[in-house]
Write an enzyme that holds these catalytic residues in place. Sequence first.
Site, PDB file in Angstrom:
ATOM      1  N   VAL A 184       0.838  -1.207   0.000  1.00 56.11           N
ATOM      2  CA  VAL A 184       0.000   0.000   0.000  1.00 56.11           C
ATOM      3  C   VAL A 184       0.872   1.256   0.000  1.00 56.11           C
ATOM      4  CG1 VAL A 184      -1.811   1.275   1.211  1.00 56.11           C
ATOM      5  CG2 VAL A 184      -1.854  -1.239   1.206  1.00 56.11           C
ATOM      6  N   ARG A 205      11.155  -1.039   7.765  1.00 59.59           N
ATOM      7  CA  ARG A 205      11.918  -1.948   8.626  1.00 59.59           C
ATOM      8  C   ARG A 205      13.315  -2.171   8.047  1.00 59.59           C
ATOM      9  NH1 ARG A 205       8.519  -7.135   9.409  1.00 59.59           N
ATOM     10  NH2 ARG A 205       8.594  -6.752   7.183  1.00 59.59           N
ATOM     11  N   LYS A 256      -6.916  -2.237  10.077  1.00 64.91           N
ATOM     12  CA  LYS A 256      -8.190  -2.727  10.654  1.00 64.91           C
ATOM     13  C   LYS A 256      -7.964  -3.504  11.938  1.00 64.91           C
ATOM     14  CE  LYS A 256      -6.945  -5.338   7.183  1.00 64.91           C
ATOM     15  NZ  LYS A 256      -6.902  -5.452   5.774  1.00 64.91           N
ATOM     16  N   VAL A 306     -11.431  -0.807   5.884  1.00 70.85           N
ATOM     17  CA  VAL A 306     -12.525  -1.719   5.523  1.00 70.85           C
ATOM     18  C   VAL A 306     -12.839  -1.571   4.044  1.00 70.85           C
ATOM     19  CG1 VAL A 306     -14.904  -2.421   5.988  1.00 70.85           C
ATOM     20  CG2 VAL A 306     -13.541  -1.428   7.829  1.00 70.85           C
ATOM     21  N   GLY A 346     -11.131  -1.713   1.288  1.00 76.18           N
ATOM     22  CA  GLY A 346     -10.180  -1.057   0.395  1.00 76.18           C
ATOM     23  C   GLY A 346     -10.659   0.236  -0.233  1.00 76.18           C
ATOM     24  N   GLY A 373      -2.163 -15.294  -6.283  1.00 77.21           N
ATOM     25  CA  GLY A 373      -1.800 -14.144  -5.446  1.00 77.21           C
ATOM     26  C   GLY A 373      -2.960 -13.562  -4.655  1.00 77.21           C
ATOM     27  N   LYS A 390     -13.120  -6.087  10.480  1.00 77.09           N
ATOM     28  CA  LYS A 390     -13.882  -5.115   9.679  1.00 77.09           C
ATOM     29  C   LYS A 390     -15.320  -5.023  10.176  1.00 77.09           C
ATOM     30  CE  LYS A 390     -10.950  -5.960   5.678  1.00 77.09           C
ATOM     31  NZ  LYS A 390     -10.737  -6.836   4.521  1.00 77.09           N
TER      32      LYS A 390
HETATM   33  N1  LIG Z   1      -2.424  -4.917   0.904  1.00 72.53           N
HETATM   34  C1  LIG Z   1      -3.719  -4.631   0.814  1.00 72.53           C
HETATM   35  O1  LIG Z   1      -4.379  -4.911  -0.186  1.00 72.53           O
HETATM   36  C2  LIG Z   1      -4.402  -3.930   1.956  1.00 72.53           C
HETATM   37  C3  LIG Z   1      -5.775  -3.578   1.832  1.00 72.53           C
HETATM   38  C4  LIG Z   1      -6.408  -2.904   2.877  1.00 72.53           C
HETATM   39  C5  LIG Z   1      -5.696  -2.606   4.025  1.00 72.53           C
HETATM   40  N2  LIG Z   1      -4.382  -2.986   4.133  1.00 72.53           N
HETATM   41  C6  LIG Z   1      -3.678  -2.667   5.370  1.00 72.53           C
HETATM   42  O2  LIG Z   1      -2.603  -1.792   5.070  1.00 72.53           O
HETATM   43  C7  LIG Z   1      -1.520  -2.038   5.968  1.00 72.53           C
HETATM   44  C8  LIG Z   1      -0.267  -2.329   5.156  1.00 72.53           C
HETATM   45  O3  LIG Z   1      -0.481  -3.451   4.318  1.00 72.53           O
HETATM   46  P1  LIG Z   1       0.574  -3.838   3.175  1.00 72.53           P
HETATM   47  O4  LIG Z   1      -0.082  -4.929   2.399  1.00 72.53           O
HETATM   48  O5  LIG Z   1       1.051  -2.627   2.461  1.00 72.53           O
HETATM   49  O6  LIG Z   1       1.768  -4.463   4.062  1.00 72.53           O
HETATM   50  P2  LIG Z   1       3.253  -4.806   3.577  1.00 72.53           P
HETATM   51  O7  LIG Z   1       3.345  -4.913   2.106  1.00 72.53           O
HETATM   52  O8  LIG Z   1       3.690  -5.978   4.410  1.00 72.53           O
HETATM   53  O9  LIG Z   1       4.101  -3.531   4.036  1.00 72.53           O
HETATM   54  C9  LIG Z   1       4.362  -3.239   5.385  1.00 72.53           C
HETATM   55  C10 LIG Z   1       5.371  -2.109   5.465  1.00 72.53           C
HETATM   56  O10 LIG Z   1       5.580  -1.797   6.847  1.00 72.53           O
HETATM   57  C11 LIG Z   1       6.985  -1.781   7.099  1.00 72.53           C
HETATM   58  N3  LIG Z   1       7.228  -2.202   8.474  1.00 72.53           N
HETATM   59  C12 LIG Z   1       6.881  -3.382   9.044  1.00 72.53           C
HETATM   60  N4  LIG Z   1       7.266  -3.409  10.330  1.00 72.53           N
HETATM   61  C13 LIG Z   1       7.888  -2.230  10.564  1.00 72.53           C
HETATM   62  C14 LIG Z   1       8.532  -1.656  11.683  1.00 72.53           C
HETATM   63  N5  LIG Z   1       8.595  -2.303  12.841  1.00 72.53           N
HETATM   64  N6  LIG Z   1       9.052  -0.409  11.572  1.00 72.53           N
HETATM   65  C15 LIG Z   1       8.983   0.260  10.398  1.00 72.53           C
HETATM   66  N7  LIG Z   1       8.381  -0.219   9.297  1.00 72.53           N
HETATM   67  C16 LIG Z   1       7.855  -1.457   9.380  1.00 72.53           C
HETATM   68  C17 LIG Z   1       7.605  -2.716   6.104  1.00 72.53           C
HETATM   69  O11 LIG Z   1       8.963  -2.352   5.947  1.00 72.53           O
HETATM   70  P3  LIG Z   1       9.908  -3.121   4.872  1.00 72.53           P
HETATM   71  O12 LIG Z   1       9.377  -2.692   3.519  1.00 72.53           O
HETATM   72  O13 LIG Z   1      11.254  -2.584   5.122  1.00 72.53           O
HETATM   73  O14 LIG Z   1       9.748  -4.569   5.137  1.00 72.53           O
HETATM   74  C18 LIG Z   1       6.731  -2.453   4.879  1.00 72.53           C
HETATM   75  O15 LIG Z   1       7.235  -1.358   4.167  1.00 72.53           O
HETATM   76  C19 LIG Z   1      -1.997  -3.182   6.878  1.00 72.53           C
HETATM   77  O16 LIG Z   1      -2.576  -2.644   8.034  1.00 72.53           O
HETATM   78  C20 LIG Z   1      -3.054  -3.861   6.054  1.00 72.53           C
HETATM   79  O17 LIG Z   1      -4.006  -4.540   6.841  1.00 72.53           O
HETATM   80  C21 LIG Z   1      -3.731  -3.631   3.126  1.00 72.53           C
END
Ligand SMILES: NC(=O)c1ccc[n+]([C@@H]2O[C@H](COP(=O)([O-])OP(=O)(O)OC[C@H]3O[C@@H](n4cnc5c(N)ncnc54)[C@H](OP(=O)(O)O)[C@@H]3O)[C@@H](O)[C@H]2O)c1
Length: 436
Positions: free
Chosen positions: A11, A42, A103, A130, A132, A185, A203
Amino acid sequence: MRLALLGCGTVGQEVVRLLHEQSADLAARIGAPLEIAGIAVRRLGRDRGDLPVDEDLFTTDALGLIKRDDVDVVIEVVGGIEPARSWLVEALRAGKSVVTANKALLAEDGVALHEAAAEGGGDLYYEASVAGAIPLLRPLRESLHGDRINRVTGIVNGTTNFILSAMDATGAGFAEALEEATELGYAEADPTADVEGFDAAAKAAILASLAFHTRVGAADVHREGITEVTAADMASAQAMGCTIKLLCIAARGVDPAGRETVSVRVHPAMIPRSHPLASVGDAFNAVFVEADAAGQLMFYGRGAGGAPTASAVLGDVVAVSRNRLAGVRAASESAYAALAVRPMGEALTRYHVSLDVADRPGVLAAVAGVFARHHVSIATVRQGSAGGAPGRDGDAELVIVTHVAPDAALAATVVELRGLDIVRSVTSVLRVEGGA
Ligand SMILES: NC(=O)c1ccc[n+]([C@@H]2O[C@H](COP(=O)([O-])OP(=O)(O)OC[C@H]3O[C@@H](n4cnc5c(N)ncnc54)[C@H](OP(=O)(O)O)[C@@H]3O)[C@@H](O)[C@H]2O)c1
């Protein structure tokens, strides 16, 4: 308007891209340019493609970034409970506005975030948490505030919807459909949060809190996943002109003492093909809202994915930025109704029960007697193997659909049926929603 971006994964990277591509339009809409003050991640060295952003902006010190005086808005797209909760409480208490897609955190401890926002005077927006890209929380928390919402029924998890849609279309079993979802995926390597209903339950808690002006947390939500749904269940549903969806249902009710309550649950259910949610296929999400004056409303679209989720995040960033420039904040949490959350056993549902029974006189009466003992009224009884596994020699299949009854009474009925000699097996037990 200076932004701290926490997280730059699926995201976060799309947020950066959209901020870059739309910078002129966003500045015009807000009345001030948006600038990224820093990006906390991270792993600094991780390959993030060719993001249109200066490498120097990346840091591993999220807290240090949040505390900077030149940060106005904190965008959290990291996920998980800690350290996200501590970061956001810190940001909100310091008067910054927060936009989050988290969420899990909102359902686990939304109260801490709302209280910190009230203390600091900033905004807390979470449209992306919730469904997207679908504008849903803003309609609930603003557009429908003149109305009374009675029920929210949604398909809010794309992974499980993809799996159930595949089972419906191809006759595949759960394991086979999950494998396909993983290959394409749509399911993560560890699909537990999706297939066991945890994601949908979080949600559901957020939706119920907004719809009923009541604090509902993840622990208040009755949760069942889809791992037990079989190809035979789907065939039974099809035989009744239905399909099976993982539904999140939040509904007003009245308890035996006459007090208004809410019940919030996530479980697989049969719905008729004529129901608007039945045609929501693949990984799409949809939420059906029933309100006193507005009547029935349906919100439909992409519930996940980097760009759709970033769209919702950016919409929130525009809203909170405008508020800050105008020196105002959005209405705070509305939880004045404080309705009691009703236990699942008291929720009113209907059941579809398939039984493999001995094919001899008196069986139907014995089975009907069990339902009657638990005060569960039978709506229809069908005999035959339609849709289900063919019975063994000397067995017959009975398919019973009940009228509405308390969930506990229906569950007790099934337990007693399982103990009867004449019942070889209870082959399928599914709740029925939406007038099937
Ligand atoms: N993906 C979706 O379709 C979607 C849809 C709706 C809501 N969400 C929500 O959006 C949020 C992010 O989802 P995502 O899919 O983008 O996750 P993601 O791809 O796993 O990305 C997580 C990011 O957070 C960073 N991170 C993790 N732990 C950290 C820490 N301790 N300190 C600093 N940075 C840290 C990671 O760093 P690194 O890059 O260095 O590993 C990464 O950049 C979640 O709450 C998820 O529920 C996601």
